[in-house]
Design an enzyme around this catalytic site. Structure first.
Site, mmCIF file in Angstrom:
data_model
loop_
_atom_site.group_PDB
_atom_site.id
_atom_site.type_symbol
_atom_site.label_atom_id
_atom_site.label_comp_id
_atom_site.label_asym_id
_atom_site.label_seq_id
_atom_site.Cartn_x
_atom_site.Cartn_y
_atom_site.Cartn_z
ATOM 1 N N CYS A 157 -27.340 19.440 1.917
ATOM 2 C CA CYS A 157 -27.540 19.433 0.452
ATOM 3 C C CYS A 157 -28.387 18.244 -0.016
ATOM 4 O O CYS A 157 -29.005 18.294 -1.073
ATOM 5 C CB CYS A 157 -26.192 19.408 -0.265
ATOM 6 S SG CYS A 157 -25.231 20.872 0.085
ATOM 7 N N ASN B 128 -25.322 27.895 -4.950
ATOM 8 C CA ASN B 128 -25.708 26.654 -4.280
ATOM 9 C C ASN B 128 -26.748 26.993 -3.206
ATOM 10 O O ASN B 128 -26.435 27.644 -2.217
ATOM 11 C CB ASN B 128 -24.443 26.038 -3.655
ATOM 12 C CG ASN B 128 -24.709 24.734 -2.926
ATOM 13 O OD1 ASN B 128 -25.844 24.412 -2.577
ATOM 14 N ND2 ASN B 128 -23.655 23.975 -2.680
ATOM 15 N N HIS C 101 -28.143 18.104 -7.484
ATOM 16 C CA HIS C 101 -27.990 19.225 -6.559
ATOM 17 C C HIS C 101 -26.973 20.184 -7.177
ATOM 18 O O HIS C 101 -25.934 19.761 -7.671
ATOM 19 C CB HIS C 101 -27.497 18.695 -5.212
ATOM 20 C CG HIS C 101 -26.905 19.761 -4.354
ATOM 21 N ND1 HIS C 101 -27.593 20.914 -4.035
ATOM 22 C CD2 HIS C 101 -25.677 19.878 -3.767
ATOM 23 C CE1 HIS C 101 -26.810 21.682 -3.290
ATOM 24 N NE2 HIS C 101 -25.651 21.073 -3.114
HETATM 25 O O1 UT7 Z 1 -23.109 21.330 -1.861
HETATM 26 C C1 UT7 Z 1 -21.995 20.722 -1.309
HETATM 27 C C2 UT7 Z 1 -21.183 21.808 -0.754
HETATM 28 N N1 UT7 Z 1 -19.977 22.207 -1.356
HETATM 29 C C3 UT7 Z 1 -19.391 21.800 -2.504
HETATM 30 O O2 UT7 Z 1 -19.854 20.974 -3.227
HETATM 31 C C4 UT7 Z 1 -18.077 22.455 -2.795
HETATM 32 C C5 UT7 Z 1 -17.082 21.550 -3.414
HETATM 33 N N2 UT7 Z 1 -15.818 22.242 -3.644
HETATM 34 C C6 UT7 Z 1 -15.691 23.202 -4.573
HETATM 35 O O3 UT7 Z 1 -16.624 23.503 -5.295
HETATM 36 C C7 UT7 Z 1 -14.318 23.832 -4.744
HETATM 37 O O4 UT7 Z 1 -13.385 23.201 -3.912
HETATM 38 C C8 UT7 Z 1 -14.327 25.352 -4.436
HETATM 39 C C9 UT7 Z 1 -15.079 26.088 -5.536
HETATM 40 C C10 UT7 Z 1 -14.951 25.626 -3.102
HETATM 41 C C11 UT7 Z 1 -12.894 25.913 -4.406
HETATM 42 O O5 UT7 Z 1 -12.227 25.596 -5.589
HETATM 43 P P1 UT7 Z 1 -10.752 25.012 -5.523
HETATM 44 O O6 UT7 Z 1 -10.299 24.900 -6.916
HETATM 45 O O7 UT7 Z 1 -10.784 23.763 -4.693
HETATM 46 O O8 UT7 Z 1 -9.969 26.177 -4.820
HETATM 47 P P2 UT7 Z 1 -9.144 26.170 -3.451
HETATM 48 O O9 UT7 Z 1 -10.056 26.095 -2.281
HETATM 49 O O10 UT7 Z 1 -8.037 25.191 -3.536
HETATM 50 O O11 UT7 Z 1 -8.524 27.605 -3.507
HETATM 51 C C12 UT7 Z 1 -7.592 27.970 -4.528
HETATM 52 C C13 UT7 Z 1 -7.110 29.372 -4.235
HETATM 53 C C14 UT7 Z 1 -6.608 29.542 -2.814
HETATM 54 O O12 UT7 Z 1 -5.492 30.406 -2.867
HETATM 55 P P3 UT7 Z 1 -3.995 29.809 -2.769
HETATM 56 O O13 UT7 Z 1 -3.952 29.078 -1.471
HETATM 57 O O14 UT7 Z 1 -3.873 28.909 -3.960
HETATM 58 O O15 UT7 Z 1 -3.150 31.044 -2.819
HETATM 59 C C15 UT7 Z 1 -7.733 30.237 -2.110
HETATM 60 O O16 UT7 Z 1 -7.301 31.045 -1.035
HETATM 61 O O17 UT7 Z 1 -8.193 30.296 -4.390
HETATM 62 C C16 UT7 Z 1 -8.304 31.103 -3.202
HETATM 63 N N3 UT7 Z 1 -9.698 31.454 -3.016
HETATM 64 C C17 UT7 Z 1 -10.304 32.476 -3.648
HETATM 65 N N4 UT7 Z 1 -9.830 33.383 -4.523
HETATM 66 C C18 UT7 Z 1 -10.678 34.286 -5.012
HETATM 67 C C19 UT7 Z 1 -10.636 30.835 -2.228
HETATM 68 N N5 UT7 Z 1 -11.817 31.460 -2.353
HETATM 69 C C20 UT7 Z 1 -11.639 32.471 -3.226
HETATM 70 C C21 UT7 Z 1 -12.495 33.457 -3.763
HETATM 71 N N6 UT7 Z 1 -11.974 34.339 -4.653
HETATM 72 N N7 UT7 Z 1 -13.789 33.550 -3.437
#
Ligand code: UT7
Length: 322
Positions: A104, A279, A249
């Protein structure tokens, strides 16, 4: 900039996996992204399309370019890199072509490399490209949903040239890394650590998919983005209030909002187009810069601040007096 034709909406993805427009919009701000078409779009080819536009707008031809810096994590081949494939796509001379692997932060790392070559006088005109095809590295399934909904494909490019105008151009770049976090966002296979680089059971176990600890990346991003911006500003004796346009970014709209709040910048000073492209890793900053320029948001003498954070962890910033 160049983005593939195929638009993939959140609703399209919800047909393939257990996700929803509501979840994706709320967590990331993304509404749609572009997916490449096999046989039409390649990382080097998309980079070439963006490069052609950048050269044309700069009033240059490929023959004028002295060096290519190509930032990508998704090169056409495992080796050689995509820089040489771009070199053969347009009528460049037999110039050097360097691939930058900084994920990134790749575009800013590339910008910094190019800036040094120009400042030392080694090269006069350098093409810096960021291009990614990522839609084929994720699985469009429940197993891959945590990453596949976030990333998209596209390319952006800039032409850098030496200037005699005092105070203009790239004022400063700051580069950082902390490899202790390498495995928080990575794709292990096919790597060189194992005797067998890949095997059928790796596919079955999902080991050929990237891994991301989303929360860890998020927490570090909101900490390091403002820090690396302030570090560049301090070196130049500038403050947050001097920034005319911030081009972060495009990782997540919530990350951008957190940086904006921390730096106390109004909406008109922050570029966000993640809703359209997701992204796009090394391509996101040059795509956002291109759109901001086309929208008339970039003016002569403006202080443009670019910043990135991502896999590595690697993070970086650049201050440009336009
Ligand atoms: O460019 C640099 C690269 N990456 C980043 O900058 C990413 C940085 N991180 C993020 O943007 C966030 O952490 C995410 C958008 C990836 C995820 O958001 P979050 O609020 O941290 O969600 P989480 O990973 O804690 O997931 C919450 C819930 C989980 O379910 P449980 O365990 O609470 O039952 C996941 O399984 O959401 C679930 N989940 C989804 N649900 C629907 C994960 N992906 C999805 C999805 N659709 N696509």
């Amino acid at each position: 900039m160049y983005v593939p034709e195929q638009v993939v909406t959140n609703d399209d993805l919800a047909k393939l996996m257990n996700t929803s427009d509501e979840w994706i919009t709320e967590r990331t701000g993304i509404k749609e992204r572009r997916f490449f078409k096999e046989g039409v779009d390649t990382v080097s080819g998309m980079g070439a399309r963006a490069a052609e536009q950048a050269l044309q707008r700069a009033g240059k031809t490929p023959q004028d370019v002295d060096f290519i810096v190509f930032a990508t994590l998704s090169s056409d081949y495992n080796f050689p890199g995509s820089g040489v494939l771009l070199q053969r796509t347009l009528p460049f001379r037999q110039i050097g072509a360097l691939d930058v692997r900084a994920q990134c932060s790749g575009f800013i790392y590339g910008l910094s490399v190019a800036d040094q070559y120009i400042k030392t006088g080694m090269y006069k005109t350098i093409l810096v490209v960021g291009s990614e095809v990522q839609s084929n590295v994720f699985e469009l399934s429940d197993r891959g949903r945590n990453m596949s909904v976030i990333f998209g494909d596209g390319a952006g490019a800039v032409v850098l040239e030496a200037t005699d105008e005092p105070g203009k151009g790239i004022l400063h770049t700051v580069l950082h890394s902390d490899g202790h976090f390498a495995e928080e966002l990575y794709l292990e296979h096919p790597g060189s650590r194992r005797k067998q680089r890949f095997s059928p059971d790796m596919i079955e176990k999902g080991e050929l998919l990237p891994y991301m600890n989303g929360k860890q990346v998020f927490m570090n991003a909101v900490k390091y983005f403002p820090e690396v911006i302030r570090e560049a500003l301090a070196v130049c004796n500038l403050t947050e209030a001097d920034i005319d346009l911030l081009i972060p970014h495009q990782a997540n709209a919530r990350i951008t909002a957190a940086i904006q709040k921390e730096l106390n910048l109004p909406d008109e000073k922050v570029v966000s187009n993640i809703h359209k492209y997701g992204n796009t890793t090394a391509a996101s900053i040059p795509i956002a810069l291109c759109e901001a320029w086309e929208e008339g948001r970039v003016h002569d003498n403006d202080l443009i601040c670019m910043a990135a954070f991502g896999s590595g962890f690697m993070w970086a910033s650049a201050l440009v007096r336009w």
